[in-house]
Design a protein around this motif. Structure first.
Motif, PDB file in Angstrom:
ATOM      1  N   LYS A 134       0.715  -1.589   0.058  1.00  0.00           N
ATOM      2  CA  LYS A 134      -0.001  -0.101  -0.111  1.00  0.00           C
ATOM      3  C   LYS A 134       0.637   1.271   0.575  1.00  0.00           C
ATOM      4  O   LYS A 134       1.648   1.301   0.506  1.00  0.00           O
ATOM      5  CB  LYS A 134      -0.909   0.388   1.146  1.00  0.00           C
ATOM      6  N   ALA A 135       0.337   2.383  -0.653  1.00  0.00           N
ATOM      7  CA  ALA A 135       1.411   3.505  -0.706  1.00  0.00           C
ATOM      8  C   ALA A 135       1.539   4.355   0.790  1.00  0.00           C
ATOM      9  O   ALA A 135       2.522   5.048   0.837  1.00  0.00           O
ATOM     10  CB  ALA A 135       0.383   4.648  -1.516  1.00  0.00           C
ATOM     11  N   SER A 136       0.329   3.892   1.522  1.00  0.00           N
ATOM     12  CA  SER A 136       0.510   4.176   2.768  1.00  0.00           C
ATOM     13  C   SER A 136       1.022   3.786   3.439  1.00  0.00           C
ATOM     14  O   SER A 136       2.201   3.960   4.794  1.00  0.00           O
ATOM     15  CB  SER A 136      -0.437   4.699   3.655  1.00  0.00           C
ATOM     16  N   THR A 137       2.823   2.652   2.888  1.00  0.00           N
ATOM     17  CA  THR A 137       3.305   1.931   4.104  1.00  0.00           C
ATOM     18  C   THR A 137       4.907   1.978   3.248  1.00  0.00           C
ATOM     19  O   THR A 137       5.449   1.633   3.663  1.00  0.00           O
ATOM     20  CB  THR A 137       3.516  -0.140   3.956  1.00  0.00           C
ATOM     21  N   VAL A 138       5.055   2.534   2.394  1.00  0.00           N
ATOM     22  CA  VAL A 138       6.219   2.468   1.646  1.00  0.00           C
ATOM     23  C   VAL A 138       6.687   4.211   1.110  1.00  0.00           C
ATOM     24  O   VAL A 138       5.566   4.734   1.582  1.00  0.00           O
ATOM     25  CB  VAL A 138       6.402   2.112   0.462  1.00  0.00           C
ATOM     26  N   ASN A 139       7.371   4.990   1.221  1.00  0.00           N
ATOM     27  CA  ASN A 139       7.868   5.914   0.488  1.00  0.00           C
ATOM     28  C   ASN A 139       7.350   6.968   1.319  1.00  0.00           C
ATOM     29  O   ASN A 139       7.150   7.896   1.124  1.00  0.00           O
ATOM     30  CB  ASN A 139       7.522   6.262  -0.450  1.00  0.00           C
ATOM     31  N   LEU A 140       7.525   6.896   3.075  1.00  0.00           N
ATOM     32  CA  LEU A 140       6.638   8.227   3.597  1.00  0.00           C
ATOM     33  C   LEU A 140       7.296   9.082   3.991  1.00  0.00           C
ATOM     34  O   LEU A 140       8.729   8.816   3.752  1.00  0.00           O
ATOM     35  CB  LEU A 140       6.868   7.404   5.527  1.00  0.00           C
ATOM     36  N   GLY A 141       6.797   9.603   3.283  1.00  0.00           N
ATOM     37  CA  GLY A 141       7.570  11.631   3.498  1.00  0.00           C
ATOM     38  C   GLY A 141       8.342  11.990   2.526  1.00  0.00           C
ATOM     39  O   GLY A 141       9.634  12.867   2.158  1.00  0.00           O
ATOM     40  N   LEU A 142       8.511  10.969   1.088  1.00  0.00           N
ATOM     41  CA  LEU A 142       9.437  11.255   0.505  1.00  0.00           C
ATOM     42  C   LEU A 142       8.633  11.309  -1.364  1.00  0.00           C
ATOM     43  O   LEU A 142       7.507  10.463  -0.788  1.00  0.00           O
ATOM     44  CB  LEU A 142       9.768   9.669  -0.415  1.00  0.00           C
ATOM     45  N   SER A 143       8.783  12.139  -2.195  1.00  0.00           N
ATOM     46  CA  SER A 143       8.052  12.578  -3.023  1.00  0.00           C
ATOM     47  C   SER A 143       9.248  12.039  -4.323  1.00  0.00           C
ATOM     48  O   SER A 143      10.188  12.393  -4.519  1.00  0.00           O
ATOM     49  CB  SER A 143       7.508  13.187  -3.466  1.00  0.00           C
ATOM     50  N   SER A 144       8.952  11.600  -5.504  1.00  0.00           N
ATOM     51  CA  SER A 144      10.032  11.624  -6.889  1.00  0.00           C
ATOM     52  C   SER A 144      10.064  13.235  -7.286  1.00  0.00           C
ATOM     53  O   SER A 144       9.169  13.682  -6.886  1.00  0.00           O
ATOM     54  CB  SER A 144       8.706  11.029  -7.913  1.00  0.00           C
ATOM     55  N   PRO A 145      10.952  12.733  -7.539  1.00  0.00           N
ATOM     56  CA  PRO A 145      11.291  14.734  -7.641  1.00  0.00           C
ATOM     57  C   PRO A 145      10.860  14.647  -8.998  1.00  0.00           C
ATOM     58  O   PRO A 145      10.704  14.696  -9.963  1.00  0.00           O
ATOM     59  CB  PRO A 145      13.355  14.559  -7.947  1.00  0.00           C
ATOM     60  N   LYS A 146      10.676  16.751  -9.146  1.00  0.00           N
ATOM     61  CA  LYS A 146       9.285  17.183  -9.633  1.00  0.00           C
ATOM     62  C   LYS A 146      10.598  17.210 -11.118  1.00  0.00           C
ATOM     63  O   LYS A 146      12.122  17.596 -10.609  1.00  0.00           O
ATOM     64  CB  LYS A 146       9.321  18.177  -9.883  1.00  0.00           C
ATOM     65  N   LEU A 147      10.056  17.240 -12.399  1.00  0.00           N
ATOM     66  CA  LEU A 147      11.410  17.559 -13.559  1.00  0.00           C
ATOM     67  C   LEU A 147      11.436  19.053 -13.657  1.00  0.00           C
ATOM     68  O   LEU A 147      13.143  19.193 -13.365  1.00  0.00           O
ATOM     69  CB  LEU A 147      10.465  17.088 -14.524  1.00  0.00           C
ATOM     70  N   SER A 148      11.223  20.069 -13.084  1.00  0.00           N
ATOM     71  CA  SER A 148      11.666  21.467 -12.125  1.00  0.00           C
ATOM     72  C   SER A 148      12.663  21.660 -11.405  1.00  0.00           C
ATOM     73  O   SER A 148      13.384  22.282 -11.905  1.00  0.00           O
ATOM     74  CB  SER A 148       9.755  22.529 -12.259  1.00  0.00           C
ATOM     75  N   THR A 149      12.317  20.457 -10.380  1.00  0.00           N
ATOM     76  CA  THR A 149      13.146  20.661  -9.519  1.00  0.00           C
ATOM     77  C   THR A 149      14.482  20.443 -10.292  1.00  0.00           C
ATOM     78  O   THR A 149      15.513  20.923 -10.129  1.00  0.00           O
ATOM     79  CB  THR A 149      13.441  20.027  -8.197  1.00  0.00           C
ATOM     80  N   LEU A 150      14.665  19.021 -10.943  1.00  0.00           N
ATOM     81  CA  LEU A 150      15.886  18.695 -11.857  1.00  0.00           C
ATOM     82  C   LEU A 150      16.752  19.676 -12.392  1.00  0.00           C
ATOM     83  O   LEU A 150      17.400  19.832 -12.494  1.00  0.00           O
ATOM     84  CB  LEU A 150      15.341  17.438 -12.396  1.00  0.00           C
ATOM     85  N   ARG A 151      15.900  19.449 -13.288  1.00  0.00           N
ATOM     86  CA  ARG A 151      16.243  21.300 -14.611  1.00  0.00           C
ATOM     87  C   ARG A 151      16.508  22.735 -14.247  1.00  0.00           C
ATOM     88  O   ARG A 151      17.644  23.261 -14.192  1.00  0.00           O
ATOM     89  CB  ARG A 151      14.688  21.639 -15.068  1.00  0.00           C
ATOM     90  N   SER A 152      16.027  22.793 -12.760  1.00  0.00           N
ATOM     91  CA  SER A 152      15.895  23.743 -12.379  1.00  0.00           C
ATOM     92  C   SER A 152      17.642  23.799 -11.291  1.00  0.00           C
ATOM     93  O   SER A 152      18.830  24.837 -11.135  1.00  0.00           O
ATOM     94  CB  SER A 152      14.740  24.499 -11.305  1.00  0.00           C
ATOM     95  N   ILE A 153      18.021  22.463 -11.171  1.00  0.00           N
ATOM     96  CA  ILE A 153      18.912  22.699  -9.879  1.00  0.00           C
ATOM     97  C   ILE A 153      20.249  21.567 -11.126  1.00  0.00           C
ATOM     98  O   ILE A 153      21.585  22.714 -10.816  1.00  0.00           O
ATOM     99  CB  ILE A 153      18.680  21.463  -9.010  1.00  0.00           C
ATOM    100  N   LEU A 154      19.737  20.795 -11.649  1.00  0.00           N
ATOM    101  CA  LEU A 154      20.648  20.461 -12.627  1.00  0.00           C
ATOM    102  C   LEU A 154      20.757  21.084 -14.189  1.00  0.00           C
ATOM    103  O   LEU A 154      21.905  20.754 -14.522  1.00  0.00           O
ATOM    104  CB  LEU A 154      20.775  18.893 -12.448  1.00  0.00           C
ATOM    105  N   GLY A 155      20.155  21.202 -14.149  1.00  0.00           N
ATOM    106  CA  GLY A 155      19.869  21.852 -15.975  1.00  0.00           C
ATOM    107  C   GLY A 155      19.889  20.154 -16.799  1.00  0.00           C
ATOM    108  O   GLY A 155      19.359  19.318 -16.340  1.00  0.00           O
ATOM    109  N   GLU A 156      19.585  20.583 -18.308  1.00  0.00           N
ATOM    110  CA  GLU A 156      19.133  19.581 -18.903  1.00  0.00           C
ATOM    111  C   GLU A 156      20.330  18.660 -19.611  1.00  0.00           C
ATOM    112  O   GLU A 156      21.300  19.076 -19.621  1.00  0.00           O
ATOM    113  CB  GLU A 156      18.480  20.714 -20.751  1.00  0.00           C
ATOM    114  N   PRO A 157      19.643  17.562 -19.168  1.00  0.00           N
ATOM    115  CA  PRO A 157      20.768  16.254 -19.521  1.00  0.00           C
ATOM    116  C   PRO A 157      21.438  16.418 -20.853  1.00  0.00           C
ATOM    117  O   PRO A 157      22.608  15.584 -21.260  1.00  0.00           O
ATOM    118  CB  PRO A 157      19.939  15.053 -19.544  1.00  0.00           C
TER     119      PRO A 157
END
Ligand SMILES: [Zn+2]
Length: 190
Positions: free
Chosen positions: A12-35
């Protein structure tokens, strides 16, 4: 002995990844730029400015190529697994880490559809794990028991497990949004 390749219903989604989320594309792009400037469904070279941070090294049970801080974090995770679950550690492998390509989503009919966005593998911040060389099938809403055990170690280190993606992806682990932001704040990505 635990059968790590035992297929179990996805947790169940409530039992894993607690307090964690997949990184947003906008975050990846603003922190690291485009691959790279463009993507297909196949791995192509990373050409973006963070290319110099992509390294290939052993993380214990296997060698992989990815973003240096993430590879170091992966090595720490593997060290803990080796100490506490050595028989699981012994069967771990990878189907790849850094790979600049579009997201691939398995459809109900078994075909693969390309998403419009680049995969998080494009930044070298995600890894696909195999057990005894076997890949957990994407989208069947089941996962290997061994991956569930492994996910506790990944989650503790601030990695998100793809089992709770809209299309279940049990083999996939990636650096979570909050972890990426913390690394940035701590100057580990500069
Ligand atoms: Zn993946």
């Amino acid at each position: 002995m635990t059968d790590y390749l035992d297929l179990i219903p996805k947790p169940k989604a409530s039992t894993v990844n607690l307090g964690l989320s997949s990184p947003k594309l906008s975050t990846l792009r603003s922190i690291l730029g485009e691959p790279r400037p463009d993507y297909t469904g196949s791995c192509q070279p990373i050409t973006g400015s963070f290319k110099k941070r992509i390294v290939t090294r052993s993380v214990g049970p296997f060698k992989c190529t990815g973003f240096d801080v993430a590879v170091a974090s992966l090595a720490d995770i593997m060290l803990a697994v080796r100490k506490e679950v050595p028989d699981l550690y012994a069967i771990l492998g990878t189907a790849g880490m850094a790979c600049a390509r579009k997201v691939k989503i398995k459809q109900k009919d078994g075909s693969i559809k390309l998403g419009k966005n680049p995969s998080n593998h494009s930044w070298g911040l995600a890894v696909d794990i195999t057990l005894k060389g076997a890949l957990d099938e994407q989208g069947d809403d089941k996962c290997y028991r061994g991956l569930l055990i492994l996910s506790r170690y990944f989650n503790a280190a601030g990695w998100y497990w793809g089992v709770t993606f809209p299309t279940e992806d049990g083999m996939h682990f990636e650096v979570a949004e909050s972890t990426l932001r913390r690394w940035k704040k701590d100057g580990m990505l500069d």
